[in-house]
Design a protein around this motif. Structure first.
Motif, PDB file in Angstrom:
ATOM      1  N   TYR A 193       0.877  -1.240  -0.106  1.00 22.69           N
ATOM      2  CA  TYR A 193      -0.119   0.072   0.001  1.00 22.69           C
ATOM      3  C   TYR A 193       0.962   1.225  -0.028  1.00 22.69           C
ATOM      4  CZ  TYR A 193      -3.661  -3.317   0.856  1.00 22.69           C
ATOM      5  OH  TYR A 193      -4.536  -4.550   0.828  1.00 22.69           O
ATOM      6  N   CYS A 194       0.432   2.344  -0.612  1.00 21.49           N
ATOM      7  CA  CYS A 194       0.928   3.628  -0.688  1.00 21.49           C
ATOM      8  C   CYS A 194       1.191   4.056   0.890  1.00 21.49           C
ATOM      9  CB  CYS A 194       0.400   4.521  -1.330  1.00 21.49           C
ATOM     10  SG  CYS A 194      -0.125   4.101  -3.059  1.00 21.49           S
ATOM     11  N   CYS A 205      -1.843   5.427   3.312  1.00 18.78           N
ATOM     12  CA  CYS A 205      -3.094   4.496   3.012  1.00 18.78           C
ATOM     13  C   CYS A 205      -3.509   4.067   4.125  1.00 18.78           C
ATOM     14  CB  CYS A 205      -2.824   3.708   1.564  1.00 18.78           C
ATOM     15  SG  CYS A 205      -4.302   2.678   1.422  1.00 18.78           S
ATOM     16  N   HIS A 212      -5.719   1.454   4.178  1.00 15.77           N
ATOM     17  CA  HIS A 212      -5.930   0.008   3.969  1.00 15.77           C
ATOM     18  C   HIS A 212      -5.216  -0.862   4.858  1.00 15.77           C
ATOM     19  CE1 HIS A 212      -8.344  -1.165   0.682  1.00 15.77           C
ATOM     20  NE2 HIS A 212      -8.006  -0.348  -0.263  1.00 15.77           N
ATOM     21  N   CYS A 223      -7.264  -2.189  -4.690  1.00 17.83           N
ATOM     22  CA  CYS A 223      -5.929  -2.178  -4.210  1.00 17.83           C
ATOM     23  C   CYS A 223      -5.633  -3.239  -3.085  1.00 17.83           C
ATOM     24  CB  CYS A 223      -5.603  -0.750  -3.367  1.00 17.83           C
ATOM     25  SG  CYS A 223      -4.935   0.412  -4.799  1.00 17.83           S
ATOM     26  N   ASN A 245     -13.014   4.626   0.172  1.00 25.50           N
ATOM     27  CA  ASN A 245     -12.292   5.560  -0.068  1.00 25.50           C
ATOM     28  C   ASN A 245     -12.709   6.676  -1.050  1.00 25.50           C
ATOM     29  OD1 ASN A 245     -11.560   4.268  -2.324  1.00 25.50           O
ATOM     30  ND2 ASN A 245      -9.583   3.691  -1.636  1.00 25.50           N
ATOM     31  N   GLY A 271      -8.894   3.175  -6.438  1.00 27.51           N
ATOM     32  CA  GLY A 271      -7.419   3.242  -6.246  1.00 27.51           C
ATOM     33  C   GLY A 271      -6.624   2.671  -7.265  1.00 27.51           C
ATOM     34  N   SER A 294      -8.477   6.214   3.414  1.00 19.50           N
ATOM     35  CA  SER A 294      -7.890   7.322   2.526  1.00 19.50           C
ATOM     36  C   SER A 294      -7.329   6.784   1.391  1.00 19.50           C
ATOM     37  CB  SER A 294      -6.721   8.090   3.575  1.00 19.50           C
ATOM     38  OG  SER A 294      -5.559   7.052   3.536  1.00 19.50           O
ATOM     39  N   CYS A 295      -7.001   7.671   0.412  1.00 22.93           N
ATOM     40  CA  CYS A 295      -6.296   7.342  -0.941  1.00 22.93           C
ATOM     41  C   CYS A 295      -5.444   8.550  -1.205  1.00 22.93           C
ATOM     42  CB  CYS A 295      -7.051   7.184  -1.991  1.00 22.93           C
ATOM     43  SG  CYS A 295      -6.342   6.531  -3.427  1.00 22.93           S
ATOM     44  N   PRO A 296      -4.224   8.649  -0.393  1.00 16.60           N
ATOM     45  CA  PRO A 296      -3.499   9.797  -0.579  1.00 16.60           C
ATOM     46  C   PRO A 296      -3.076  10.239  -2.122  1.00 16.60           C
ATOM     47  CG  PRO A 296      -2.754   8.773   1.293  1.00 16.60           C
ATOM     48  CD  PRO A 296      -3.766   8.009   0.538  1.00 16.60           C
ATOM     49  N   THR A 297      -2.592   9.020  -2.711  1.00 17.00           N
ATOM     50  CA  THR A 297      -2.137   8.977  -4.083  1.00 17.00           C
ATOM     51  C   THR A 297      -2.894   9.324  -4.933  1.00 17.00           C
ATOM     52  OG1 THR A 297      -0.989   6.915  -3.449  1.00 17.00           O
ATOM     53  CG2 THR A 297      -1.060   7.319  -5.923  1.00 17.00           C
ATOM     54  N   ASN A 298      -4.337   8.927  -5.147  1.00 10.20           N
ATOM     55  CA  ASN A 298      -5.220   9.471  -5.925  1.00 10.20           C
ATOM     56  C   ASN A 298      -6.013  10.990  -5.751  1.00 10.20           C
ATOM     57  OD1 ASN A 298      -4.907   7.426  -8.296  1.00 10.20           O
ATOM     58  ND2 ASN A 298      -5.400   5.978  -6.594  1.00 10.20           N
TER      59      ASN A 298
HETATM   60  S1  SF4 Z   1      -3.832   3.788  -4.585  1.00 10.57           S
HETATM   61 FE1  SF4 Z   1      -5.083   4.581  -2.637  1.00 10.57          FE
HETATM   62  S2  SF4 Z   1      -6.206   2.888  -2.039  1.00 10.57           S
HETATM   63 FE2  SF4 Z   1      -4.725   2.066  -3.277  1.00 10.57          FE
HETATM   64  S3  SF4 Z   1      -2.922   1.609  -2.060  1.00 10.57           S
HETATM   65 FE3  SF4 Z   1      -2.524   3.650  -2.855  1.00 10.57          FE
HETATM   66  S4  SF4 Z   1      -3.467   5.050  -1.320  1.00 10.57           S
HETATM   67 FE4  SF4 Z   1      -4.430   3.068  -1.027  1.00 10.57          FE
END
Ligand code: SF4
Ligand SMILES: Cc1ncc(C[n+]2csc(CCOP(=O)(O)OP(=O)(O)O)c2C)c(N)n1
Lengths: 354, 252
Positions: B20-21, B24, B26, B54, B124, B128, B214-218
């Motif tokens: 996981y990012c 995140c 998850h 994810c 989220n 993701g 959360s999904c910080p990346t997206n």
């Molecule tokens: S893309 Fe978003 S949901 Fe998927 S692992 Fe990364 S942060 Fe988590």
């Protein structure tokens, strides 16, 4: 046990019970709904479970879940519903799970009708879902044969850890014939060491998955699957030949089409024509051998199908151009008559009745 | 000097490093599920179902038997497992795209049948794994890869509130929405997850815990901003609390 008069769809269901199947997940669709209804009544009697799913998609995924626990499990449908099951079948193959999937074919494409057809041949023999795969396909042509092939289907599924398709059509599903079952015996459920049943003290958790993110590793998995398919091709081919020894022409057909073609052949034989028959019982693996054995000495092959011409492609591959291959088919749920097929045979034999 | 263990990895998770990012949640949700399975002593009696998203690799992280399901089909797969093994614990771990979009029928019907399974639903508000596209749970105005100008209700429709919707079904036994944005909420979330598994243990029917995640990346936010975004934007749209508890006869 003596003979009983039963409907084809019910024979499949009872045959599955005899083969030790205790779990059925399905969704109604004509012309196979009697199978679903039979299971709803029958499975509780043998301590099994019937569940009507909300869709064919859900049903095949319930099968996937149940198959992962190692039990004998099945679903059934007809053409439009079978299309919906393709997603799950691809996953079953990828995750190497055994299950029985029945397709009682009807006319298509689209919603088509509810008359018998054989137009899902490509779909069932060439994969159908995504990815490189095949599933064994067994095509009975009598109700008695259904009983043997249903058990064989479960055995093949377990032996190779693969979904197996039992292919019938609306005619087979709806017709009634006397059949004889062996005595129903209680079977010991097989222990499958890969099954996900909770580890319960037996060590490392098990995983059932078709996912493999690494390309090299997924290629290895595919190679493993291809080896398995090759093994099935080696060991599981089934077919029947009829009066091919002296045949000048050979008719080939499966399932319902084979039954009708057989009558036409018998008539042609009476009329002095040397006609034989090759009836593939497994459609995949396709029985090439009887074609290889006869292709150098016969004057021609005729593939009779309730489709626009699908199996004929496999016949041509097996014949390898060594003899002419012709085709006769009816589509849309029209069942070819004995007379029509007879006329085709006469045409094939040069129009002469000796 | 003798050392005292004050914090340990849960036996509910394997030693595999998660993918996981950073930031995140998850991972936090995995940990809570693993802890509950360990604390209840049911790891060896559990079969988990990993979904697509994810968390697709969660079968490598949970230390119990696991099956990987097709996108959205986890509740059907779980149904198949549970119907064969009614005395085992069966749970699915699904994202909002998986559960509320492609798999909404499977989720609704498993709930309606009162399948005695537990669904861990990670909301989220975005897809993701496939790169931040709109989910059924995406908030109005929220920018995603497929709603570059913000989700417009008149074009993309309104978000689905899954907990509210499923709690209207008679087959559901326990439904709670929790959040993972701070410690008090995480503690509440774990309690809810435990309660859901207890519900299954008692054979009461379908249980689900929706965890705002959360999904910080997206979302294009840093991990801290992401936690604030859950609190400031998601919690108002997705009110926390118990939506259904048949033991209390409590239906909101
Ligand atoms: S893309 Fe978003 S949901 Fe998927 S692992 Fe990364 S942060 Fe988590
Ligand atoms: C049948 C099918 N359609 C589409 C996809 C592609 N896909 C993979 S993950 C995903 C979205 C997952 O989003 P969500 O469930 O919200 O989980 P997250 O990644 O946010 O944790 C999609 C559309 C797929 N794998 N299978």
């Amino acid at each position: 046990m003596g003979k009983v008069l039963m409907k084809g769809n019910e024979v499949i269901a009872e045959a599955a019970v005899h083969a030790g199947c205790k779990y059925f997940f399905g969704y109604p669709i004509t012309p196979q709904s009697e199978l679903v209804a039979y299971m709803a009544r029958r499975l509780p009697e043998v301590g099994g479970l019937f569940l009507q799913a909300e869709s064919e998609v859900a049903a095949i995924n319930m099968v996937y879940g149940a198959a992962g626990t190692g039990v004998r499990v099945m679903t059934s449908s007809s053409s439009p519903g079978f299309s919906l099951k393709q997603e799950g079948i691809s996953y079953l193959v990828g995750a190497e799970l055994p299950a029985l999937i029945v397709n009682v074919m009807r006319g298509g494409p689209g919603l088509g009708n509810i008359q018998p057809a054989q137009s899902d041949y490509f779909q069932v023999t060439k994969g159908g879902g995504h990815g490189d795969y095949h599933t064994p396909v067994l095509a009975p042509s009598t109700l008695q044969e259904i009983i043997d092939l249903t058990e064989a289907a479960f055995d093949i599924a377990d032996r190779y850890r693969t979904p197996v398709i039992l292919l019938g059509d609306g005619m087979l599903g709806q017709m009634m014939e006397p059949v004889e079952f062996k005595e129903l015996k209680e079977r010991e459920p097989e222990q499958k060491e890969w099954a996900t049943t909770g580890t319960r003290g037996d060590g490392k958790p098990r995983v059932i998955t078709s996912l493999e993110l690494n390309a090299d590793a997924l290629e290895k998995r595919n190679e493993h699957l291809q080896k398995k398919f090759a093994l099935i091709q080696q060991n599981e081919v089934r077919y029947e030949t009829y009066e091919t020894e002296d045949a000048e022409y050979i008719v080939t057909a499966y399932g319902t089409a084979a039954r009708i073609a057989m009558n036409a052949i018998n008539k042609a034989r009476k009329d002095g024509l040397k006609i034989g028959m090759i009836r593939p019982i497994t459609l995949w693996p396709f029985p090439e051998l009887p074609f290889v054995e006869t292709r150098d000495r016969v004057k021609g092959f005729l593939s009779v199908e309730m489709s626009a011409g699908q199996m004929v492609e496999d016949v041509r591959l097996a014949v390898e151009g060594k003899a002419p291959v012709s085709f006769f088919g009816r589509t849309g749920g029209v069942v070819p008559t004995q007379e029509e097929i007879y006329d085709q045979i006469i045409k094939l034999a040069g129009g002469v009745v000796v | 000097m003798t050392m005292k263990t004050v914090f340990e990895k849960t036996a509910g998770l394997t030693d595999t490093q998660t993918h996981y990012c950073p930031g995140c949640t998850h991972g936090i949700i995995h940990r809570m599920v693993g802890e509950v399975l360990e604390e209840m002593g049911i790891l060896e009696d559990t079969v988990g179902v990993a979904s697509v998203g994810c968390s697709v690799l969660s079968y490598e992280y949970f230390n119990c038997d696991m099956t990987q399901a097709a996108h959205g089909r986890a509740p059907a797969v779980a149904t198949g497992i549970k119907r064969v093994l009614p005395d085992r614990f069966v749970f699915t771990y699904q994202g909002d795209g998986d559960l509320a979009s492609i798999g909404i029928a499977e989720a609704v019907h498993a709930a309606a049948r009162g399948e005695n399974i537990t669904v861990i639903f990670v909301n989220n508000a975005i897809y993701g794994m496939t790169g931040g596209q709109m989910a059924p749970t995406t908030l109005v105005g929220q920018k995603t890869a497929t709603t570059p100008f913000g989700r417009n209700a008149s074009i993309q429709g309104l978000p689905i509130r899954v907990s509210e919707m499923l709690s209207t079904l008679d087959g559901t036994a326990y439904i709670e929405r929790v959040s993972s944005h701070d410690v008090p909420n995480i503690l509440k979330a774990k309690k809810a997850i435990r309660k859901a598994f207890e519900t299954q243990k008692q054979g009461l029917g379908f249980s689900m815990v929706e965890v705002l995640s959360s999904c910080p990346t997206n979302w294009g936010l840093d991990p801290n901003e992401s936690l604030d975004w859950i609190k400031d934007n998601m919690v108002p749209a997705y009110p926390l609390g118990v939506y259904k508890d048949v033991q209390k006869g409590d239906v909101r």
